[in-house]
Scaffold this active site. Structure first.
Site: not given
Ligand code: ADP
Length: 310
Positions: A118, A172, A227
């Site tokens: 993260p 995020h 991604t």
């Protein structure tokens, strides 16, 4: 500018590819604990260069980072079955501890650009572990969420994303905050622009855009596992602001003295980015709901970062 990339997996190599195509670096050095992977990625990216730029792309060892102005940290491990988020975080903190011990003696003055997730927590951990000026330890944060937000709003209004000035703030991740109140299209407040072009931003439209931004990554992961192209281009965009001292306003994550009533927390707000890293923090106008959501996001991130023993 020479750019180092530690972690030549999907995200690190996509960043290298975007940097090479955009001709933003004179030289790129890819490093991975899997040396064969770093060599293969460097060679593959190098084969794209003759079509677009003159960037020199090599795989290397940590000593080859010498002279790099920016080092992208994209190394990490993925979640094991049954592993908690905190356990994963602790393993990734250990990876960063090992990587920083190699990187810092070679390039003590480089700007560190954190990509591993993260990302806000990894940025806070890197700041603490490295002792570097926090303005030079930059997490990619919500750069990509902001791009998705602009793209969806632009599509709704029938204008380019570049003409939408809007930011995603905070984590995020799940607690991120779409800053609607401060958003503009051209210089016109978003709701006014939407009314003028006959495409009102109803509560329904906003909810759809919010969902599209917040859940974009989940949809991509469902379809292809992870991604990387989007974030690769986002990282290259941040390098561009640094390498050319552009002083662009970007939503990136750094450890910040105070955000929405929470102290010493890494998260994204708009910031001016140039050759020295982050020059200025900017606080958009919030309504009460946005402020409360940013406070929740900041509190959650601080709690998680503080739970990691260093
Ligand atoms: P992502 O999709 O986030 O890029 P990957 O698993 O594709 O994830 O890439 C992460 C990369 O980080 C892998 O190539 C892995 O070998 C590398 N890595 C993990 N630990 C270290 C480490 N201690 N030093 C250098 N590279 C590492």
């Amino acid at each position: 500018m020479k750019v180092g990339i530690v972690g030549a997996g999907m995200v690190g190599s996509s960043a290298g590819y975007a940097l090479a195509l955009m001709g933003l670096a004179s030289e790129i050095v890819l490093i991975d604990r899997n040396e064969a992977l770093a060599i293969a990625q460097a060679e593959d990216i190098a084969h794209a260069v003759p079509f677009m730029s003159s960037t020199v792309v090599n795989a290397g060892q940590y000593r080859d980072l010498e002279g790099a102005g920016v080092v992208i940290l994209a190394a990490g491990v993925s979640q094991k079955p049954g592993e908690t988020r905190l356990e994963l975080l602790e393993r990734n903190a250990a990876v960063f501890r090992a990587v920083l011990a190699e990187v810092l003696p070679v390039v003590p003055d480089a700007i560190l650009l954190i990509a591993s997730n993260p990302v806000d927590i990894m940025t806070q951990i890197t700041t603490r572990l490295s002792g570097i000026d926090p303005r030079r330890v930059i997490g990619s944060g919500t750069i990509l969420d902001t791009a998705r937000f602009r793209s969806l709003v632009g599509r709704h209004l029938g204008i380019s994303p570049q003409s939408v000035h809007a930011y995603v703030l905070g984590e995020h991740g799940d607690s991120e905050v779409l800053a609607w109140t401060s958003a503009r299209a051209g210089s016109v407040p978003l709701s006014s622009f939407a009314a003028q072009v006959g495409s009102p931003l109803t509560a329904d439209v906003r909810a759809q855009i919010d969902d599209g931004v917040r859940n974009a990554a989940y949809k991509i992961i469902n379809g292809k596992g992870s991604t990387y192209y989007g974030i690769g281009a986002g990282l290259a965009r941040i390098v561009k602001a640094i390498a050319r001292d552009q002083r662009d306003v970007l939503s990136v994550s750094i450890s910040t003295p105070e955000v929405a009533g929470v102290s010493d927390v890494a998260l994204s707000i708009p910031r001016v980015v140039g050759a020295e890293g982050v020059l200025t923090d900017l606080f958009p106008d919030f309504d009460d709901e946005e402020y409360a959501a940013l406070n929740r996001s900041a509190s959650l991130l601080k709690e998680r970062a503080d739970a990691i023993p260093l």
